[in-house]
Write a protein that holds these residues in place. Structure first.
Motif, PDB file in Angstrom:
ATOM      1  N   LEU A   1      31.910 -27.848  26.575  1.00  0.00           N
ATOM      2  CA  LEU A   1      30.915 -27.362  27.385  1.00  0.00           C
ATOM      3  C   LEU A   1      29.655 -27.082  26.520  1.00  0.00           C
ATOM      4  O   LEU A   1      28.569 -26.707  27.096  1.00  0.00           O
ATOM      5  CB  LEU A   1      31.420 -25.798  28.015  1.00  0.00           C
ATOM      6  N   ASP A   2      29.959 -27.089  25.438  1.00  0.00           N
ATOM      7  CA  ASP A   2      28.690 -26.964  24.182  1.00  0.00           C
ATOM      8  C   ASP A   2      28.118 -28.391  23.693  1.00  0.00           C
ATOM      9  O   ASP A   2      28.822 -28.692  22.765  1.00  0.00           O
ATOM     10  CB  ASP A   2      29.125 -25.940  23.164  1.00  0.00           C
ATOM     11  N   PRO A   3      26.978 -28.911  24.108  1.00  0.00           N
ATOM     12  CA  PRO A   3      26.533 -29.935  23.702  1.00  0.00           C
ATOM     13  C   PRO A   3      26.415 -30.138  22.134  1.00  0.00           C
ATOM     14  O   PRO A   3      26.471 -31.205  21.549  1.00  0.00           O
ATOM     15  CB  PRO A   3      25.034 -30.147  24.549  1.00  0.00           C
TER      16      PRO A   3
ATOM     17  N   PRO B   1      45.588 -32.086  14.636  1.00  0.00           N
ATOM     18  CA  PRO B   1      44.790 -33.067  15.143  1.00  0.00           C
ATOM     19  C   PRO B   1      44.717 -33.835  16.355  1.00  0.00           C
ATOM     20  O   PRO B   1      45.667 -33.447  17.243  1.00  0.00           O
ATOM     21  CB  PRO B   1      45.303 -34.289  13.763  1.00  0.00           C
ATOM     22  N   PHE B   2      43.959 -34.836  16.876  1.00  0.00           N
ATOM     23  CA  PHE B   2      44.010 -35.380  18.047  1.00  0.00           C
ATOM     24  C   PHE B   2      44.893 -36.510  17.879  1.00  0.00           C
ATOM     25  O   PHE B   2      45.244 -37.037  17.087  1.00  0.00           O
ATOM     26  CB  PHE B   2      42.478 -35.997  18.780  1.00  0.00           C
ATOM     27  N   ALA B   3      45.592 -36.638  19.198  1.00  0.00           N
ATOM     28  CA  ALA B   3      46.649 -37.746  19.249  1.00  0.00           C
ATOM     29  C   ALA B   3      46.377 -39.088  18.884  1.00  0.00           C
ATOM     30  O   ALA B   3      47.077 -40.130  18.181  1.00  0.00           O
ATOM     31  CB  ALA B   3      47.660 -37.772  20.444  1.00  0.00           C
ATOM     32  N   ASN B   4      44.958 -39.415  19.488  1.00  0.00           N
ATOM     33  CA  ASN B   4      44.612 -40.881  19.451  1.00  0.00           C
ATOM     34  C   ASN B   4      43.031 -40.726  19.550  1.00  0.00           C
ATOM     35  O   ASN B   4      42.340 -39.725  20.065  1.00  0.00           O
ATOM     36  CB  ASN B   4      45.241 -41.779  20.337  1.00  0.00           C
ATOM     37  N   PRO B   5      42.175 -41.688  19.406  1.00  0.00           N
ATOM     38  CA  PRO B   5      40.748 -41.540  19.432  1.00  0.00           C
ATOM     39  C   PRO B   5      40.331 -41.446  20.924  1.00  0.00           C
ATOM     40  O   PRO B   5      39.141 -40.925  21.296  1.00  0.00           O
ATOM     41  CB  PRO B   5      40.526 -43.370  19.054  1.00  0.00           C
ATOM     42  N   ARG B   6      41.511 -42.313  22.041  1.00  0.00           N
ATOM     43  CA  ARG B   6      40.594 -41.681  23.263  1.00  0.00           C
ATOM     44  C   ARG B   6      40.862 -40.251  23.734  1.00  0.00           C
ATOM     45  O   ARG B   6      40.039 -39.599  24.189  1.00  0.00           O
ATOM     46  CB  ARG B   6      41.851 -42.344  24.247  1.00  0.00           C
ATOM     47  N   ASN B   7      41.856 -39.409  23.297  1.00  0.00           N
ATOM     48  CA  ASN B   7      42.047 -38.171  23.439  1.00  0.00           C
ATOM     49  C   ASN B   7      40.844 -37.365  22.683  1.00  0.00           C
ATOM     50  O   ASN B   7      40.219 -36.155  23.424  1.00  0.00           O
ATOM     51  CB  ASN B   7      43.164 -37.610  23.004  1.00  0.00           C
ATOM     52  N   ALA B   8      40.448 -37.710  21.554  1.00  0.00           N
ATOM     53  CA  ALA B   8      39.455 -37.087  20.861  1.00  0.00           C
ATOM     54  C   ALA B   8      38.179 -37.270  21.635  1.00  0.00           C
ATOM     55  O   ALA B   8      37.178 -36.533  21.748  1.00  0.00           O
ATOM     56  CB  ALA B   8      39.400 -37.755  19.596  1.00  0.00           C
ATOM     57  N   THR B   9      37.989 -38.626  22.204  1.00  0.00           N
ATOM     58  CA  THR B   9      36.783 -39.018  22.911  1.00  0.00           C
ATOM     59  C   THR B   9      36.569 -38.035  24.245  1.00  0.00           C
ATOM     60  O   THR B   9      35.764 -37.484  24.452  1.00  0.00           O
ATOM     61  CB  THR B   9      36.656 -40.227  23.242  1.00  0.00           C
ATOM     62  N   ALA B  10      37.792 -37.958  25.124  1.00  0.00           N
ATOM     63  CA  ALA B  10      37.835 -37.157  26.353  1.00  0.00           C
ATOM     64  C   ALA B  10      37.682 -35.865  26.092  1.00  0.00           C
ATOM     65  O   ALA B  10      36.953 -35.000  26.872  1.00  0.00           O
ATOM     66  CB  ALA B  10      39.369 -37.611  26.763  1.00  0.00           C
ATOM     67  N   GLY B  11      38.490 -35.181  24.965  1.00  0.00           N
ATOM     68  CA  GLY B  11      38.012 -33.765  24.624  1.00  0.00           C
ATOM     69  C   GLY B  11      36.699 -33.524  24.210  1.00  0.00           C
ATOM     70  O   GLY B  11      36.168 -32.300  24.619  1.00  0.00           O
ATOM     71  N   THR B  12      35.982 -34.335  23.455  1.00  0.00           N
ATOM     72  CA  THR B  12      34.740 -34.211  23.182  1.00  0.00           C
ATOM     73  C   THR B  12      33.546 -34.189  24.465  1.00  0.00           C
ATOM     74  O   THR B  12      32.786 -33.205  24.251  1.00  0.00           O
ATOM     75  CB  THR B  12      34.128 -35.211  22.161  1.00  0.00           C
TER      76      THR B  12
ATOM     77  N   ASP C   1      29.490 -34.212  35.864  1.00  0.00           N
ATOM     78  CA  ASP C   1      28.285 -34.473  35.498  1.00  0.00           C
ATOM     79  C   ASP C   1      28.027 -33.852  33.857  1.00  0.00           C
ATOM     80  O   ASP C   1      28.088 -32.928  33.870  1.00  0.00           O
ATOM     81  CB  ASP C   1      27.209 -33.795  36.357  1.00  0.00           C
ATOM     82  N   VAL C   2      28.344 -34.981  33.031  1.00  0.00           N
ATOM     83  CA  VAL C   2      28.158 -34.468  31.617  1.00  0.00           C
ATOM     84  C   VAL C   2      26.929 -35.194  30.976  1.00  0.00           C
ATOM     85  O   VAL C   2      26.876 -35.482  29.925  1.00  0.00           O
ATOM     86  CB  VAL C   2      29.557 -35.140  30.751  1.00  0.00           C
ATOM     87  N   THR C   3      25.879 -35.249  31.707  1.00  0.00           N
ATOM     88  CA  THR C   3      24.558 -35.664  31.294  1.00  0.00           C
ATOM     89  C   THR C   3      24.036 -35.157  29.842  1.00  0.00           C
ATOM     90  O   THR C   3      23.650 -35.763  29.021  1.00  0.00           O
ATOM     91  CB  THR C   3      23.570 -35.654  32.262  1.00  0.00           C
ATOM     92  N   ARG C   4      24.337 -33.808  29.818  1.00  0.00           N
ATOM     93  CA  ARG C   4      23.555 -33.016  28.440  1.00  0.00           C
ATOM     94  C   ARG C   4      24.614 -33.463  27.360  1.00  0.00           C
ATOM     95  O   ARG C   4      24.017 -33.677  26.296  1.00  0.00           O
ATOM     96  CB  ARG C   4      23.795 -31.447  28.817  1.00  0.00           C
ATOM     97  N   ASN C   5      25.868 -33.745  27.553  1.00  0.00           N
ATOM     98  CA  ASN C   5      26.890 -34.338  26.322  1.00  0.00           C
ATOM     99  C   ASN C   5      26.252 -35.629  26.055  1.00  0.00           C
ATOM    100  O   ASN C   5      26.058 -36.128  25.143  1.00  0.00           O
ATOM    101  CB  ASN C   5      28.216 -34.028  26.686  1.00  0.00           C
ATOM    102  N   ALA C   6      26.067 -36.506  27.334  1.00  0.00           N
ATOM    103  CA  ALA C   6      25.905 -38.056  26.967  1.00  0.00           C
ATOM    104  C   ALA C   6      24.431 -38.131  26.124  1.00  0.00           C
ATOM    105  O   ALA C   6      24.347 -39.052  25.175  1.00  0.00           O
ATOM    106  CB  ALA C   6      25.943 -38.546  28.208  1.00  0.00           C
ATOM    107  N   ARG C   7      23.504 -37.123  26.225  1.00  0.00           N
ATOM    108  CA  ARG C   7      22.238 -37.396  25.607  1.00  0.00           C
ATOM    109  C   ARG C   7      22.324 -37.206  24.142  1.00  0.00           C
ATOM    110  O   ARG C   7      21.550 -37.660  23.402  1.00  0.00           O
ATOM    111  CB  ARG C   7      21.390 -36.363  26.298  1.00  0.00           C
ATOM    112  N   THR C   8      23.609 -36.672  23.600  1.00  0.00           N
ATOM    113  CA  THR C   8      23.629 -36.354  22.393  1.00  0.00           C
ATOM    114  C   THR C   8      24.333 -37.650  21.592  1.00  0.00           C
ATOM    115  O   THR C   8      24.337 -37.558  20.346  1.00  0.00           O
ATOM    116  CB  THR C   8      24.524 -35.321  21.946  1.00  0.00           C
ATOM    117  N   ILE C   9      24.650 -38.716  22.212  1.00  0.00           N
ATOM    118  CA  ILE C   9      25.435 -39.908  21.781  1.00  0.00           C
ATOM    119  C   ILE C   9      24.176 -40.702  21.259  1.00  0.00           C
ATOM    120  O   ILE C   9      23.552 -41.133  22.360  1.00  0.00           O
ATOM    121  CB  ILE C   9      26.268 -40.523  22.984  1.00  0.00           C
ATOM    122  N   GLY C  10      24.280 -41.114  19.995  1.00  0.00           N
ATOM    123  CA  GLY C  10      23.025 -42.282  19.828  1.00  0.00           C
ATOM    124  C   GLY C  10      22.973 -43.304  20.256  1.00  0.00           C
ATOM    125  O   GLY C  10      21.725 -43.921  20.592  1.00  0.00           O
TER     126      GLY C  10
END
Length: 695
Positions: free
Chosen positions: A234-236, A219-230, A169-178
């Motif tokens: 734990l901090d929105p 740096p992140f290896a690719n955009p997917r890793n950057a997305t998954a890591g973001t 459940d990553v709802t708090r994080n998802a709410r920050t995506i425009g």
């Protein structure tokens, strides 16, 4: 064999650099098939864990696909399928820190292939079972798939795919995506669960990586890793700072379902759900294959990563009739692109500042496969190299890996820019002047430069320094950002309450670090010399300097007033002596070293030498109880042996402590080098009359 621990057996041949040239199935006995199946299942589970949970894959996608396909073939050929096999479930598991939530409907994966014949076979099966159909074709996004649940038009929860049945459940994080609406618009269903793909746009990814490199971070290896890591932060507030977007592409469940997939997608924008503008409806599989070929041609022009296209049956009743397997829906198929191989455009060039101040230009690439590894950055070495190769942003280049490890730009394949890249005049981190010394460029900021400061502290605490456990890259960055460390010497001013006030620091971790720092106040001289990060002075050279001069004051005095004396020391030539002289005569470095010496008293080196171990060569890996690795190396060298950093056919013993490196173990086994633990090492010394406790 089963995967009962968090990580797989490193001896599994399908874990690292796996072979994909398999023997024909007909050449295998059932026992051989069972053995290979067990190894493949274990390896694939570990690859799934690293991909879905750790976001740190160790094989390229095509290598994973080959292993998975082989496992499927073996299970089918020998009738050895099992409910726990990776072929029967989607990889992944919840990670700590988030609640686990069951999905409204299963979020299954998609059967896939890069072969047009397999795509046509999918079409043949669909038409046999449900007749002629239209297909909806869409890009296969390379991001993070998630479930978004709306009740009465409000976003109730956002959940990662996880194992396909439940996720985080990553709802708090998802709410920050425009692009994730908090509330739907228009005439929306009372209940709606939709599937979306969260991703980081390519230009934003390159900009973010540039910032990380300039801050001295990996740096992140690719955009997917950057997305998954973001998305798993734990901090929105961290998520809010990073440029994530989302495309919505499927309905998982709703109170009012449309008759077709195209109708659903047409309704999405009315509800405020963002859809991709490259989606097309086609009449047959030939048009679907043509769509894939057209998407392959424009792939590099898109501002998001795709690795193929998805072909879906449009009619929802036909979808239900086709059903699903334990792993994937039978109404959809992914026609994948071939992996990019070695040739790729340069999206940007960043400037990386090392701990010694050396400035290295780094090419930020569109991710490309190089020898089975996905590469998104490559060294450009130095300004002279850039000028010689005439490299600049926008050029298409060939990337190679030096010694199969470090990626670098080998040549420009297609010139799309004017002229070559030129280094900035000032450091991007501290704005100090950048100066040239022949082909090499340096930031003049010294330890006043944050990038050099962080790396200096990190190196001081590393295995090659004073080996302070608990003080790695992440914790150093946290302490610097919190204003607790403005110099290496500040380590010795840290108070327990300074640490416990920070996120992630409990009483145990705080106490352990404080004790490590206290224990480092009287370090062996070689360890201290190495920890200072003097250019070209690693553990081996530091031991030679300590043996020659005996005290830190003597080393420093020689460096400042008699650099020619340095040149007489083994491992120190004219170039290294000049670097040592420059380090100690730098006013900024002198102040930093004096500040450290207010807290630290390096021990004198006065070791009686002998020949008890003459002719032997040792390599050490991991941490040894009761002595540092530097002390162990100094002990064997003091009694006639050699201590080297890598295993070869000339190595007599590999000494393995706690948390050893796997590469050295592999090299030892390949060269038939005996592997001994810390206790066996001490017994070996005792047999030859060496008592490390007295050294």
């Amino acid at each position: 064999m089963s995967l009962t621990h968090e990580t797989a057996d490193e001896d599994n041949p399908y874990l690292r650099n796996p072979p994909t040239d398999f023997a024909p199935l007909e050449d295998l006995s059932e026992d051989e098939a069972r053995e290979q199946i067990a190894l493949l299942r274990e390896a694939i589970r570990e690859h799934d864990r690293r991909y879905y949970v750790e976001n740190d894959p160790i094989v390229a996608d095509r290598a994973y696909d080959a292993l998975f396909t082989r496992l499927q073939a073996l299970e089918d050929e020998f009738d050895l399928s099992h409910p726990d096999s990776p072929t029967r479930s989607v990889g992944g598991e919840p990670i700590e820190g988030f609640d686990t939530v069951e999905h409204v409907a299963p979020m299954l994966s998609i059967d896939n292939s890069g072969d047009a014949a397999d795509v046509r076979e999918f079409d043949d099966r669909v038409r046999r079972e449900v007749g002629e159909v239209d297909y909806v074709c869409e890009p296969k996004f390379d991001g993070v798939s998630m479930e978004f649940v709306y009740e009465d038009g409000r976003l109730e929860r956002a959940v990662t795919r996880g194992d396909g049945r439940e996720g985080d459940d990553v709802t708090r994080n998802a709410r920050t995506i425009g692009s994730v609406p908090q509330r739907l618009h228009g005439d929306y269903p009372d209940f709606l669960a939709v599937r979306g793909e969260v991703y980081m746009p390519k230009d934003a990814f390159q900009a973010h990586n540039r910032e990380r490199i300039e801050r001295g971070e990996d740096p992140f290896a690719n955009p997917r890793n950057a997305t998954a890591g973001t998305i798993r932060q734990l901090d929105p507030s961290v998520v809010a700072e990073r440029p994530l977007e989302v495309f919505f592409f499927d309905v998982l469940e709703a109170t009012d379902l449309e008759d077709s997939h195209r109708d659903e997608l047409e309704r999405f924008p009315d509800w405020g759900l963002r859809v991709n503008d490259r989606v097309e409806v086609v009449k047959d599989i030939d048009e679907a294959i043509d769509y894939r070929d057209r998407m392959l041609e424009v792939r590099d022009d898109l501002n998001y990563e795709i690795d193929g296209v998805v072909i879906k049956v449009d009619d929802r009743d036909a979808r239900e009739e086709l059903g699903r397997t334990a792993r994937h829906d039978r109404y959809a198929y992914a026609y994948k692109f071939p992996a990019r191989a070695e040739v790729t455009p340069i999206a940007d060039i960043a400037v990386q500042v090392g701990r010694t101040g050396r400035v290295t230009p780094v090419a930020l690439l569109e991710p490309v496969d190089v020898g089975g590894v996905t590469v998104s950055r490559a060294s450009l070495h130095n300004p002279e190299e850039i000028e010689a190769k005439n490299v600049n942003v926008g050029d298409t280049v060939r990337v190679q890996r030096a010694g199969d490890v470090i990626p670098y730009v080998a040549e420009v394949v297609e010139k799309s820019s004017e002229g070559h890249y030129e280094l900035p005049d000032h450091c991007p981190v501290c704005d100090s002047a950048i100066e040239r010394d022949g082909p090499i460029a340096f930031c003049t900021g010294g330890l006043a430069c944050d990038a050099q400061l962080r790396r200096s502290i990190q190196y001081y605490a590393s295995d090659d320094g004073l080996d302070l456990e608990g003080l790695g890259e992440k914790s150093v960055r946290q302490l610097v950002d919190a204003g607790l460390l403005e110099s290496v010497a500040d380590l010795y001013e840290l108070e327990r309450e300074d640490l416990t006030d920070l996120e992630g620091w409990g009483e145990t971790s705080t106490e352990n670090l404080v004790e490590e720092i206290e224990a480092s106040r009287e370090p062996p001289l070689p360890d201290f010399l190495s920890a200072l990060g003097i250019p070209h002075v690693g553990p081996t050279t530091a031991r030679e300097l300590a043996r020659e001069f005996g005290t830190f004051e003597a080393v420093r005095e020689a460096a400042v007033t008699d650099p020619e004396h340095l040149e007489t020391v083994d491992d120190v030539g004219e170039t290294v002596a000049a670097q040592i002289h420059e380090f100690f005569t730098s006013e900024a470095n002198a102040e930093a070293v004096d500040a450290i010496l207010e807290h630290v008293s390096p021990q004198e080196t006065d070791v009686e030498t002998g020949d008890e171990l003459e002719g032997l060569t040792f390599v050490f890996t991991g941490s040894l109880e009761g002595m540092t690795r530097g002390e162990a190396q100094e002990t064997v060298e003091a009694h006639g042996a050699n201590a080297t950093s890598s295993v070869s056919g000339n190595t007599d013993y590999l000494v393995v402590g706690e948390n050893p490196g796997q590469t050295k173990r592999d090299d030892a086994e390949a060269n038939d080098v005996p592997i001994v633990d810390a206790d066996e090492f001490r017994e070996l010394l005792a047999e030859r009359g060496v008592d490390p406790a007295r050294e």
